[in-house]
Design a protein around this motif. Sequence first.
Motif, short mmCIF file in Angstrom:
data_model
loop_
_atom_site.label_atom_id
_atom_site.label_comp_id
_atom_site.label_asym_id
_atom_site.label_seq_id
_atom_site.Cartn_x
_atom_site.Cartn_y
_atom_site.Cartn_z
N SER A 148 0.81 -1.21 0.00
CA SER A 148 0.00 0.00 0.00
C SER A 148 0.84 1.27 0.00
O SER A 148 0.36 2.34 -0.38
CB SER A 148 -0.95 0.01 1.19
OG SER A 148 -0.21 0.06 2.40
N ARG A 149 2.10 1.17 0.41
CA ARG A 149 2.97 2.35 0.45
C ARG A 149 3.86 2.46 -0.79
O ARG A 149 4.58 3.45 -0.94
CB ARG A 149 3.84 2.30 1.70
CG ARG A 149 3.05 2.29 3.00
CD ARG A 149 3.96 2.63 4.16
NE ARG A 149 4.98 1.62 4.38
CZ ARG A 149 4.83 0.56 5.17
NH1 ARG A 149 3.69 0.37 5.80
NH2 ARG A 149 5.83 -0.29 5.34
N TYR A 150 3.81 1.47 -1.64
CA TYR A 150 4.69 1.48 -2.81
C TYR A 150 4.06 2.20 -3.99
O TYR A 150 2.83 2.26 -4.12
CB TYR A 150 4.99 0.04 -3.27
CG TYR A 150 5.75 -0.80 -2.28
CD1 TYR A 150 5.85 -2.17 -2.46
CD2 TYR A 150 6.38 -0.25 -1.18
CE1 TYR A 150 6.54 -2.99 -1.57
CE2 TYR A 150 7.07 -1.05 -0.27
CZ TYR A 150 7.15 -2.41 -0.48
OH TYR A 150 7.84 -3.21 0.40
N CYS A 151 4.92 2.71 -4.85
CA CYS A 151 4.47 3.11 -6.17
C CYS A 151 4.51 1.86 -7.04
O CYS A 151 5.53 1.16 -7.08
CB CYS A 151 5.37 4.19 -6.74
SG CYS A 151 4.90 4.68 -8.41
N MET A 152 3.42 1.61 -7.73
CA MET A 152 3.32 0.42 -8.58
C MET A 152 3.27 0.86 -10.04
O MET A 152 2.53 1.79 -10.39
CB MET A 152 2.07 -0.37 -8.24
CG MET A 152 2.04 -0.89 -6.82
SD MET A 152 3.40 -2.02 -6.45
CE MET A 152 3.04 -3.36 -7.59
N GLU A 167 9.69 -0.86 -21.91
CA GLU A 167 9.06 0.45 -22.09
C GLU A 167 8.10 0.75 -20.95
O GLU A 167 7.30 -0.10 -20.55
CB GLU A 167 8.29 0.45 -23.42
CG GLU A 167 7.51 1.71 -23.71
CD GLU A 167 6.58 1.56 -24.91
OE1 GLU A 167 6.12 2.59 -25.41
OE2 GLU A 167 6.30 0.42 -25.31
N PHE A 168 8.18 1.97 -20.45
CA PHE A 168 7.28 2.44 -19.39
C PHE A 168 5.87 2.57 -19.93
O PHE A 168 5.66 3.13 -21.01
CB PHE A 168 7.79 3.78 -18.87
CG PHE A 168 6.87 4.49 -17.94
CD1 PHE A 168 6.19 5.63 -18.35
CD2 PHE A 168 6.67 4.04 -16.65
CE1 PHE A 168 5.35 6.31 -17.50
CE2 PHE A 168 5.83 4.70 -15.78
CZ PHE A 168 5.16 5.85 -16.21
N VAL A 169 4.91 2.06 -19.16
CA VAL A 169 3.50 2.21 -19.51
C VAL A 169 2.83 3.24 -18.60
O VAL A 169 2.20 4.18 -19.08
CB VAL A 169 2.76 0.86 -19.40
CG1 VAL A 169 1.26 1.04 -19.61
CG2 VAL A 169 3.33 -0.14 -20.41
N GLY A 170 3.00 3.09 -17.30
CA GLY A 170 2.41 4.02 -16.35
C GLY A 170 2.67 3.58 -14.93
O GLY A 170 3.15 2.47 -14.69
N PHE A 171 2.36 4.47 -14.00
CA PHE A 171 2.46 4.10 -12.59
C PHE A 171 1.35 4.74 -11.79
O PHE A 171 0.68 5.68 -12.24
CB PHE A 171 3.83 4.45 -12.00
CG PHE A 171 4.17 5.92 -11.90
CD1 PHE A 171 5.25 6.44 -12.61
CD2 PHE A 171 3.46 6.79 -11.08
CE1 PHE A 171 5.60 7.77 -12.53
CE2 PHE A 171 3.80 8.13 -10.98
CZ PHE A 171 4.88 8.62 -11.71
N ILE A 172 1.18 4.21 -10.58
CA ILE A 172 0.23 4.77 -9.61
C ILE A 172 0.93 4.84 -8.26
O ILE A 172 1.44 3.84 -7.76
CB ILE A 172 -1.08 3.96 -9.55
CG1 ILE A 172 -2.08 4.61 -8.59
CG2 ILE A 172 -0.84 2.49 -9.18
CD1 ILE A 172 -3.50 4.06 -8.75
N ARG A 173 0.97 6.02 -7.69
CA ARG A 173 1.60 6.20 -6.38
C ARG A 173 0.64 5.74 -5.29
O ARG A 173 -0.54 5.50 -5.53
CB ARG A 173 1.97 7.66 -6.17
CG ARG A 173 3.05 8.17 -7.12
CD ARG A 173 3.58 9.52 -6.70
NE ARG A 173 4.68 9.95 -7.55
CZ ARG A 173 4.57 10.89 -8.46
NH1 ARG A 173 3.42 11.50 -8.65
NH2 ARG A 173 5.61 11.23 -9.18
N TRP A 174 1.16 5.67 -4.07
CA TRP A 174 0.31 5.25 -2.95
C TRP A 174 -0.81 6.26 -2.72
O TRP A 174 -1.86 5.92 -2.20
CB TRP A 174 1.16 5.08 -1.69
CG TRP A 174 1.74 6.36 -1.16
CD1 TRP A 174 2.92 6.94 -1.53
CD2 TRP A 174 1.15 7.22 -0.19
NE1 TRP A 174 3.10 8.11 -0.85
CE2 TRP A 174 2.05 8.32 -0.02
CE3 TRP A 174 -0.01 7.19 0.56
CZ2 TRP A 174 1.78 9.35 0.87
CZ3 TRP A 174 -0.27 8.22 1.45
CH2 TRP A 174 0.63 9.30 1.60
#
Length: 123
Positions: free
Chosen positions: A30-34, A46-53
């Motif tokens: 829950s604290r990680y950026c995924m 290749e980077f697609v996207g991320f979601i921060r906590w």
Amino acid sequence: QVQLVESGGGLVQAGGSLRLSCAASESTFSRYCMAWFRQAPGKEREFVGFIRWTGNTDYSDSVKGRFTISRDNAKNTVYLQMNALKPDDTAVYYCAADRLGWGSSSPNAYDYWGQGTQVTVSD
């Protein structure tokens, strides 16, 4: 050591949709950026996207408006909803975790990786 397991890949026609899931083995998720990355044959990851906590997201220009990343911290799971798929989206898709939580488009920022799931988009 956090284990990440992707699922949901498969074969889909162009214009179709798929939803990938990535389940983490620990509640510290829950604290990680995924993030999601992808790698096509003969190409770099290749980077697609991320979601921060916090829930903030960022996407590559190539998928912006078509792909959506979400997370369910109660299930230790992050999702990648892919719509309007194109043959160029064909790749192995990987989820990754950044313990610091900030996220980045560079794969070097990520501490843990899943094994990948194949997505194939046909014409």
